[in-house]
Design an enzyme around this catalytic site. Structure first.
Site, mmCIF file in Angstrom:
data_model
loop_
_atom_site.group_PDB
_atom_site.id
_atom_site.type_symbol
_atom_site.label_atom_id
_atom_site.label_comp_id
_atom_site.label_asym_id
_atom_site.label_seq_id
_atom_site.Cartn_x
_atom_site.Cartn_y
_atom_site.Cartn_z
ATOM 1 N N PHE A 41 -1.741 5.739 -27.601
ATOM 2 C CA PHE A 41 -0.680 5.322 -26.687
ATOM 3 C C PHE A 41 -0.473 3.819 -26.624
ATOM 4 C CE2 PHE A 41 -1.915 9.529 -24.847
ATOM 5 C CZ PHE A 41 -0.814 10.191 -25.364
ATOM 6 N N CYS A 42 -1.021 3.085 -27.596
ATOM 7 C CA CYS A 42 -0.764 1.645 -27.668
ATOM 8 C C CYS A 42 0.606 1.408 -28.293
ATOM 9 C CB CYS A 42 -1.829 0.951 -28.510
ATOM 10 S SG CYS A 42 -3.363 0.712 -27.646
ATOM 11 N N HIS A 43 1.328 0.465 -27.705
ATOM 12 C CA HIS A 43 2.634 0.101 -28.252
ATOM 13 C C HIS A 43 2.447 -0.803 -29.467
ATOM 14 C CE1 HIS A 43 3.561 1.153 -24.074
ATOM 15 N NE2 HIS A 43 4.775 1.437 -24.514
ATOM 16 N N MET A 60 -6.193 -4.106 -25.612
ATOM 17 C CA MET A 60 -6.655 -3.148 -26.614
ATOM 18 C C MET A 60 -6.730 -3.793 -27.994
ATOM 19 S SD MET A 60 -7.507 -0.565 -24.956
ATOM 20 C CE MET A 60 -7.976 0.360 -26.402
ATOM 21 N N GLU A 61 -5.806 -4.677 -28.298
ATOM 22 C CA GLU A 61 -5.835 -5.370 -29.586
ATOM 23 C C GLU A 61 -7.063 -6.273 -29.674
ATOM 24 O OE1 GLU A 61 -1.867 -3.697 -29.150
ATOM 25 O OE2 GLU A 61 -3.178 -4.747 -27.753
ATOM 26 N N ASP A 101 -21.546 -2.533 -41.415
ATOM 27 C CA ASP A 101 -21.360 -1.991 -42.758
ATOM 28 C C ASP A 101 -21.969 -2.900 -43.820
ATOM 29 O OD1 ASP A 101 -20.235 -0.192 -44.766
ATOM 30 O OD2 ASP A 101 -18.835 -1.832 -45.175
#
Length: 172
Positions: free
Chosen positions: A90-92, A127-128, A142
């Site tokens: 739901f992130c734009h 969120m970014e 990793d």
């Protein structure tokens, strides 16, 4: 009209989830009525190594057989910032005006990854920033997992945000 009691006022100002529609179904927030403003967010994620692994990484200048750990983490984190809307349902999709990722030692066994993101839009970039910091941390894992699987990621957290309805934390 009946006067509101303190408990009624408290109930009416209670925070609610924003990604749920009135029927209880998942929904993207409609930001079309919000003002376009400058927004920024800063997040961090830590990577904790066993002491012997941290010593080995320090001795190598954070280089591995796969290449420069810090440079690769910064590139991966930056790519993730730009693709957050592809990862989080739901992130734009946002125009990213700026992204900075810093990686440095925080004590003898922990790397601290900080991601700051800026945009001019109707919704924030927390969120970014979180995605950039955590994907950079995953990249470090990793690149170092051949040395140990006892590497621990986290915590990941928002340190601050500016713009929009609420400012929190610090941006410095």
């Amino acid at each position: 009209m009946k006067a509101q009691t303190p408990s009624m006022r408290k109930a009416s100002t209670r925070k609610q989830l924003t990604h749920i529609d009135p029927d209880g179904r998942p929904a993207m927030v409609d930001v079309s009525a919000k003002a376009v403003t400058a927004r920024e967010a800063r997040a961090e994620c830590k990577v904790r190594f066993p002491p012997a692994v941290a010593a080995q990484l320090r001795a190598s200048g954070l280089k591995s057989a796969k290449g420069g750990i810090v440079d690769t983490a910064i590139i991966a984190g930056t790519m993730a910032v730009k693709r957050t809307h592809d990862l989080i349902p739901f992130c734009h999709p946002l125009p990213i005006d700026g992204c900075r990722i810093a990686v440095d030692w925080d004590g003898t066994t922990t790397l601290r990854i900080e991601c700051t993101v800026r945009t001019t839009h109707r919704t924030g970039v927390e969120m970014e920033a979180l995605t950039g910091a955590t994907v950079a941390a995953l990249t470090v894992y990793d690149m170092c997992k051949a040395l140990s699987h006892a590497i621990v990621l986290g915590p990941a957290r928002v340190l601050g945000k500016r713009g929009g309805r609420h400012d929190i934390g610090t941006m410095g």
